[in-house]
Design a protein around this motif. Structure first.
Motif, short mmCIF file in Angstrom:
data_model
loop_
_atom_site.label_atom_id
_atom_site.label_comp_id
_atom_site.label_asym_id
_atom_site.label_seq_id
_atom_site.Cartn_x
_atom_site.Cartn_y
_atom_site.Cartn_z
N GLU A 331 40.13 45.79 43.94
CA GLU A 331 40.16 45.13 45.24
C GLU A 331 41.52 44.52 45.55
O GLU A 331 41.77 44.09 46.69
N LYS A 332 42.40 44.47 44.56
CA LYS A 332 43.72 43.87 44.74
C LYS A 332 44.78 44.96 44.89
O LYS A 332 44.92 45.82 44.01
N ASN A 333 45.54 44.92 45.98
CA ASN A 333 46.60 45.91 46.21
C ASN A 333 47.61 45.93 45.07
O ASN A 333 48.03 47.00 44.61
N ASP A 334 48.01 44.74 44.62
CA ASP A 334 49.02 44.66 43.56
C ASP A 334 48.51 45.26 42.25
O ASP A 334 49.29 45.85 41.48
N ASP A 335 47.22 45.13 41.98
CA ASP A 335 46.66 45.70 40.75
C ASP A 335 46.64 47.22 40.80
O ASP A 335 46.94 47.90 39.81
N ARG A 336 46.28 47.76 41.95
CA ARG A 336 46.29 49.22 42.08
C ARG A 336 47.71 49.76 41.95
O ARG A 336 47.94 50.79 41.31
N GLN A 337 48.65 49.05 42.54
CA GLN A 337 50.05 49.45 42.41
C GLN A 337 50.51 49.36 40.96
O GLN A 337 51.19 50.26 40.46
N PHE A 338 50.12 48.28 40.28
CA PHE A 338 50.52 48.08 38.88
C PHE A 338 49.99 49.20 37.99
O PHE A 338 50.72 49.73 37.14
#
Length: 427
Positions: A331-338
């Protein structure tokens, strides 16, 4: 310490003669005219200096810029001429012309027979035989992968994407390892991991498409030397430069420069809103920067902590606030990017995960590129990186064992396997 005018003069003369001897008859008429112009400009500058119309400092500045222009033209000419040739074969031909000795193990590279028809199942094979295909074929394979990812939903015309991929291939140089074949190898493995795992349920369609594009861009204009070499060379000639991710920043800049110089290839303009454009550009940049080996252990350490928090987290009324904050969430954009940063980095150094012969093929090519760098270091008068020098086969095998032990055994001892084993339940 700057190069002397004589040094520049000799290098410029060598580059022009090399172009004239090997490429003049194979180039387009406009390129042949450019070589003729180089010869006239070279003669004019030389005569101006000898007749006292140009000072030593002026000569230095003009020669430096002129030599850079010639080298750039030469690389671009080589890359276009070898577009219909495999990088492996192109490198053999180029090194032969330059009288550069091949390391003995280079001749042990084993090529398999070509598959006349490539299907999705072939792209899912972690042991895909990359070296037997030309850059033109690899561009077409890349287009197939984008098709399988349904990139058409973003309204990007296929001919625009194809032209962009072709221009990117033109900006990969004829060198043993960090070439367009390596870029495709990263992408092909990333695609395989995506299709075979729950990763496709963790990231969205836009993110995987632009992570794949980042993989194809991650070593643009690589010249076969590492960050340490670039820093040593800059200090040698008193050139001010950042000492952080020198190559990776250049790869990013090259990608966006391709689009800047060819506005019709601006695929970001087809995205429907500004948020998508920002997200796509951030993915390109962060995925490329994640391939900096200088950041490997920092990235791995961060990943390990996030993994531990993700495994530890259990939805309930009583929450561990730190675990809640650090856990990975789709649900977190930064986590998917990471996660995509991690995946691109992992696929970039994935050679030991292949079948043994394929792994050795890539290692032989990298050994040649390492050896070529030590020759360049000696030529410019900086310290030669001893561990890059090819000595013998036992030393080579020892180096591979050391590399694998450091980069692969540590993740196995960390919480990373726990994430893999619990991937389905976590996400």
């Amino acid at each position: 310490m700057h190069k002397s005018a004589t040094e520049y003069l000799g290098q410029i003369d060598y580059q022009i003669q090399f172009l004239h001897q090997y490429y003049n008859t194979q180039l387009l008429p406009k390129d042949a005219l450019t070589i003729a112009k180089f010869q006239r400009v070279y003669k004019y500058i030389d005569e101006s200096y000898r007749n006292g119309f140009m000072s030593e400092d002026e000569l230095f500045n003009v020669y430096g810029y002129f030599l850079s222009t010639i080298k750039k033209f030469k690389r671009n000419a080589e890359n276009r001429l070898y577009y219909n040739t495999s990088d492996y074969q192109a490198t053999i031909e180029k090194l032969g012309r330059m009288n550069i000795r091949l390391v003995p193990i280079y001749h042990e590279l084993v090529l398999v027979e070509r598959n006349p028809s490539i299907k999705m199942e072939d792209f899912l094979d972690v042991d895909f035989p990359h070296h037997i295909y030309t850059k033109q074929e690899l561009v077409q394979f890349s287009l197939q992968i984008f098709d399988f990812l349904n990139f058409q939903q973003f309204k990007i015309p296929q001919n625009i994407l194809e032209q962009l991929l072709q221009e990117m291939a033109y900006n990969y140089n004829v060198i043993p390892y960090h070439n367009f074949t390596h870029a495709f190898q990263l992408v092909q493995l990333l695609f395989s991991c995506f299709k075979k795992s729950k990763l496709k349920e963790f990231v969205n369609d836009l993110e995987i498409v632009f992570a794949i594009l980042a993989g194809l861009a991650h070593d643009l204009n690589h010249k076969g030397v590492n960050n340490a070499y670039k820093i040593k060379k800059s200090k040698k000639y008193n050139i001010l430069t950042s000492e952080t991710a020198v190559l990776e920043n250049m790869h990013c800049a090259t990608f966006f420069n391709i689009i800047t110089l060819n506005r019709n290839l601006d695929i970001f303009s087809y995205l429907t809103n500004e948020d998508q454009k920002v997200q796509a550009k951030r993915l390109i940049i962060t995925c490329i920067l994640a391939t900096d080996m200088g950041k490997h252990f920092k990235l791995l350490g961060k990943f390990q902590k996030r993994v531990e928090s993700t495994v530890k987290f259990q939805p309930s009324e009583v929450q561990d606030e730190l675990a809640e904050f650090q856990r990975l969430s789709s649900e977190k954009n930064d986590d998917r990017q990471f996660i995509l940063n991690i995946m691109v980095h992992a696929c970039d150094i994935s050679n030991p995960c292949m079948g043994f012969q394929n792994y050795m093929n890539w290692s032989y090519l990298l050994s040649q590129e390492f050896m070529d760098q030590t020759i360049k270091e000696a030529n410019i008068g900086v310290d030669v990186t001893g561990f890059l020098v090819y000595k013998d086969k036992p030393t080579f095998y020892g180096g591979q064992i050391g590399f694998s032990s450091i980069l692969y055994q540590q993740p196995r001892k960390s919480g990373v396997p726990t994430l893999v084993n619990n991937w389905n339940s976590i996400f």
